[in-house]
Design a protein around this motif. Structure first.
Motif, mmCIF file in Angstrom:
data_model
loop_
_atom_site.group_PDB
_atom_site.id
_atom_site.type_symbol
_atom_site.label_atom_id
_atom_site.label_comp_id
_atom_site.label_asym_id
_atom_site.label_seq_id
_atom_site.Cartn_x
_atom_site.Cartn_y
_atom_site.Cartn_z
ATOM 1 N N LEU A 73 1.031 -1.136 -0.182
ATOM 2 C CA LEU A 73 -0.091 -0.036 -0.157
ATOM 3 C C LEU A 73 1.081 1.314 0.015
ATOM 4 O O LEU A 73 1.658 1.285 0.877
ATOM 5 C CB LEU A 73 -0.687 -0.087 1.392
ATOM 6 C CG LEU A 73 -2.054 1.011 1.051
ATOM 7 C CD1 LEU A 73 -3.046 0.608 0.292
ATOM 8 C CD2 LEU A 73 -2.636 0.953 2.665
ATOM 9 N N THR A 74 0.667 2.220 -0.983
ATOM 10 C CA THR A 74 1.338 3.480 -0.962
ATOM 11 C C THR A 74 0.526 4.448 -0.815
ATOM 12 O O THR A 74 -0.574 4.800 -1.212
ATOM 13 C CB THR A 74 2.006 3.501 -2.558
ATOM 14 O OG1 THR A 74 2.725 2.282 -2.937
ATOM 15 C CG2 THR A 74 2.871 4.971 -2.504
ATOM 16 N N THR A 75 1.092 5.293 0.254
ATOM 17 C CA THR A 75 0.328 6.374 1.107
ATOM 18 C C THR A 75 1.020 7.705 1.149
ATOM 19 O O THR A 75 2.056 7.575 0.672
ATOM 20 C CB THR A 75 -0.200 5.964 2.425
ATOM 21 O OG1 THR A 75 0.826 5.716 3.191
ATOM 22 C CG2 THR A 75 -0.799 4.540 2.364
ATOM 23 N N GLU A 76 0.314 8.620 1.394
ATOM 24 C CA GLU A 76 1.033 9.956 1.907
ATOM 25 C C GLU A 76 0.467 10.347 3.554
ATOM 26 O O GLU A 76 -0.904 10.013 3.704
ATOM 27 C CB GLU A 76 0.458 11.077 1.016
ATOM 28 C CG GLU A 76 0.960 11.039 -0.516
ATOM 29 C CD GLU A 76 0.505 12.281 -1.164
ATOM 30 O OE1 GLU A 76 -0.604 12.427 -1.345
ATOM 31 O OE2 GLU A 76 1.412 12.518 -2.118
ATOM 32 N N ASP A 77 1.277 10.702 4.024
ATOM 33 C CA ASP A 77 1.136 10.880 5.531
ATOM 34 C C ASP A 77 0.208 12.179 5.948
ATOM 35 O O ASP A 77 0.426 13.258 5.414
ATOM 36 C CB ASP A 77 2.040 10.446 6.674
ATOM 37 C CG ASP A 77 2.656 9.242 6.410
ATOM 38 O OD1 ASP A 77 2.072 8.392 6.398
ATOM 39 O OD2 ASP A 77 4.055 9.462 6.652
ATOM 40 N N HIS A 78 -0.774 12.125 6.975
ATOM 41 C CA HIS A 78 -1.307 13.055 7.505
ATOM 42 C C HIS A 78 -1.254 13.290 8.867
ATOM 43 O O HIS A 78 -1.863 12.197 9.670
ATOM 44 C CB HIS A 78 -2.783 13.477 7.155
ATOM 45 C CG HIS A 78 -3.141 13.244 5.512
ATOM 46 N ND1 HIS A 78 -3.160 14.489 4.902
ATOM 47 C CD2 HIS A 78 -3.156 12.315 4.662
ATOM 48 C CE1 HIS A 78 -3.348 14.161 3.443
ATOM 49 N NE2 HIS A 78 -3.470 12.991 3.333
ATOM 50 N N VAL A 79 -0.376 14.195 9.528
ATOM 51 C CA VAL A 79 -0.142 13.815 10.961
ATOM 52 C C VAL A 79 -1.009 15.001 11.781
ATOM 53 O O VAL A 79 -1.202 16.099 11.398
ATOM 54 C CB VAL A 79 1.320 14.410 11.131
ATOM 55 C CG1 VAL A 79 1.854 14.264 12.653
ATOM 56 C CG2 VAL A 79 2.086 13.731 10.456
ATOM 57 N N PHE A 80 -1.713 14.311 12.685
ATOM 58 C CA PHE A 80 -2.671 14.971 13.730
ATOM 59 C C PHE A 80 -1.960 15.141 14.948
ATOM 60 O O PHE A 80 -2.187 16.195 15.427
ATOM 61 C CB PHE A 80 -3.688 14.092 13.905
ATOM 62 C CG PHE A 80 -4.863 14.170 12.720
ATOM 63 C CD1 PHE A 80 -5.854 15.009 12.699
ATOM 64 C CD2 PHE A 80 -4.658 13.276 11.636
ATOM 65 C CE1 PHE A 80 -6.794 14.972 11.659
ATOM 66 C CE2 PHE A 80 -5.586 13.342 10.697
ATOM 67 C CZ PHE A 80 -6.634 14.408 10.646
ATOM 68 N N ILE A 81 -1.322 14.105 15.391
ATOM 69 C CA ILE A 81 -0.433 14.279 17.007
ATOM 70 C C ILE A 81 1.039 14.093 16.480
ATOM 71 O O ILE A 81 1.289 12.859 16.233
ATOM 72 C CB ILE A 81 -0.997 13.579 17.930
ATOM 73 C CG1 ILE A 81 -2.398 13.825 18.210
ATOM 74 C CG2 ILE A 81 -0.384 13.871 19.150
ATOM 75 C CD1 ILE A 81 -3.071 12.805 19.310
ATOM 76 N N ASP A 82 1.965 15.316 16.365
ATOM 77 C CA ASP A 82 3.209 14.773 16.147
ATOM 78 C C ASP A 82 3.950 14.890 17.213
ATOM 79 O O ASP A 82 4.951 15.697 17.433
ATOM 80 C CB ASP A 82 3.614 16.166 15.180
ATOM 81 C CG ASP A 82 5.193 15.994 14.353
ATOM 82 O OD1 ASP A 82 5.301 14.888 14.215
ATOM 83 O OD2 ASP A 82 5.507 17.015 13.928
ATOM 84 N N GLY A 83 3.791 13.708 17.925
ATOM 85 C CA GLY A 83 4.749 13.628 19.180
ATOM 86 C C GLY A 83 5.855 12.434 18.750
ATOM 87 O O GLY A 83 5.860 12.036 17.880
ATOM 88 N N THR A 84 6.753 12.467 19.813
ATOM 89 C CA THR A 84 7.856 11.337 19.899
ATOM 90 C C THR A 84 7.598 10.210 20.821
ATOM 91 O O THR A 84 7.591 10.718 22.203
ATOM 92 C CB THR A 84 9.076 11.997 20.033
ATOM 93 O OG1 THR A 84 9.259 13.164 19.093
ATOM 94 C CG2 THR A 84 10.050 10.963 20.068
ATOM 95 N N PRO A 85 7.067 9.144 20.419
ATOM 96 C CA PRO A 85 6.691 7.911 21.439
ATOM 97 C C PRO A 85 7.911 7.625 22.217
ATOM 98 O O PRO A 85 9.152 7.813 21.729
ATOM 99 C CB PRO A 85 6.442 6.877 20.466
ATOM 100 C CG PRO A 85 5.981 7.499 19.178
ATOM 101 C CD PRO A 85 6.646 8.584 19.228
ATOM 102 N N PRO A 86 7.873 7.490 23.558
ATOM 103 C CA PRO A 86 8.923 7.100 24.384
ATOM 104 C C PRO A 86 9.545 5.645 23.859
ATOM 105 O O PRO A 86 8.946 4.760 23.328
ATOM 106 C CB PRO A 86 8.123 6.952 25.809
ATOM 107 C CG PRO A 86 6.972 6.648 25.521
ATOM 108 C CD PRO A 86 6.464 7.275 24.187
ATOM 109 N N PRO A 87 10.562 5.247 24.533
ATOM 110 C CA PRO A 87 11.216 3.817 24.285
ATOM 111 C C PRO A 87 10.272 2.768 24.890
ATOM 112 O O PRO A 87 9.584 3.051 26.100
ATOM 113 C CB PRO A 87 12.320 4.013 25.448
ATOM 114 C CG PRO A 87 12.752 5.537 25.344
ATOM 115 C CD PRO A 87 11.420 6.072 25.257
ATOM 116 N N GLY A 88 9.972 1.797 24.196
ATOM 117 C CA GLY A 88 9.138 0.754 24.506
ATOM 118 C C GLY A 88 7.735 0.981 23.894
ATOM 119 O O GLY A 88 6.764 0.286 24.466
ATOM 120 N N ALA A 89 7.335 2.200 23.287
ATOM 121 C CA ALA A 89 6.138 2.339 22.773
ATOM 122 C C ALA A 89 5.656 1.375 21.921
ATOM 123 O O ALA A 89 6.373 0.750 21.100
ATOM 124 C CB ALA A 89 5.959 3.893 22.271
#
Length: 240
Positions: free
Chosen positions: A98-114
């Protein structure tokens, strides 16, 4: 930039641990040699109840544009390397691109272990593609973004070119990052998700086609900011 998903299932002859080890430790370094890839992430499925996806994970790559597909296909590192290695650990009868384009709603950085939940989805038949996409972006997106506990939320919409010849299986993939598996369990019973976000999902998604699984990301080729642009990190020179 394009975001390509490659959903895969392990060969029947491989146990889960061996599949994930081979994919990470053997196949990952092979894919890393493909020059046109801007980013490469492996999403390894983790144990979680009621996952209905047939896949054991998803390879995710980012390309500059559609022309970059040609560069990948012509690259011996892909043709004679990564592609040739796939049958060693993947059930080639059960894969999906599947080829897509991203739309970011929450631009967070998940913590280690996420962990990340992925939901490939298809709109209901009475929606046109434009209507389904607009509802997903403008109505559903803000509802999901309000769910407590999300560290990052991205909608990846199938690109226009995929619709030129046939109707794709999916219109895109919803991606939700949370701190850990326990956070996923809490989210699923939270009224903001269960009674609001999920209740809204059934208004536009064909629920007979929706699939999901929970996975941990392994970043093989990172994307880094450089002078205002996102750039593939150059590999380090080997030490003497």
């Amino acid at each position: 930039m394009l975001h390509v998903f490659y959903f895969i299932r392990r060969r029947a002859s491989l146990g889960e641990a061996e599949f994930h080890r081979y994919w990470k430790d053997v196949h990952g370094p092979i894919v890393k040699r493909i020059a046109a890839l801007k980013r490469y992430v492996q999403l390894h499925r983790v144990p979680f109840p009621n996952q209905n996806s047939p896949y054991d994970g998803a390879a995710e790559v980012w390309l500059e544009n559609e022309a970059a597909f040609g560069a990948v296909l012509a690259d011996p590192a892909y043709r004679d390397g990564a592609l040739a290695d796939e049958p060693n650990f993947i059930d080639m009868s059960c894969t999906e691109w599947l080829t897509t384009e991203d739309h970011v709603f929450i631009d967070g950085t998940p913590p280690p272990g996420a962990v990340k939940m992925v939901f490939p989805l298809k709109r209901q038949r009475h929606y046109s593609r434009a209507e389904g996409q607009r509802y997903w972006l403008d109505v559903h997106g803000p509802i999901v973004a309000a769910v407590p506990g999300l560290r990052r939320y991205v909608q990846s919409h199938t690109i226009d070119a995929a619709y030129r010849f046939a109707e794709p299986r999916w219109d895109g993939v919803a991606q939700l990052w949370l701190d850990d598996v326990a956070a996923v369990e809490r989210m699923l019973v939270d009224p903001a998700f269960k009674d609001v976000a999920w209740a809204d999902t059934v208004k536009f998604v064909d629920m007979t086609t929706i699939e999901s699984f929970v996975g941990e990301e392994v970043v093989v080729i990172p994307l880094v900011a450089r002078r205002g642009r996102l750039t593939r990190r150059a590999p380090r020179a080997p030490r003497p």
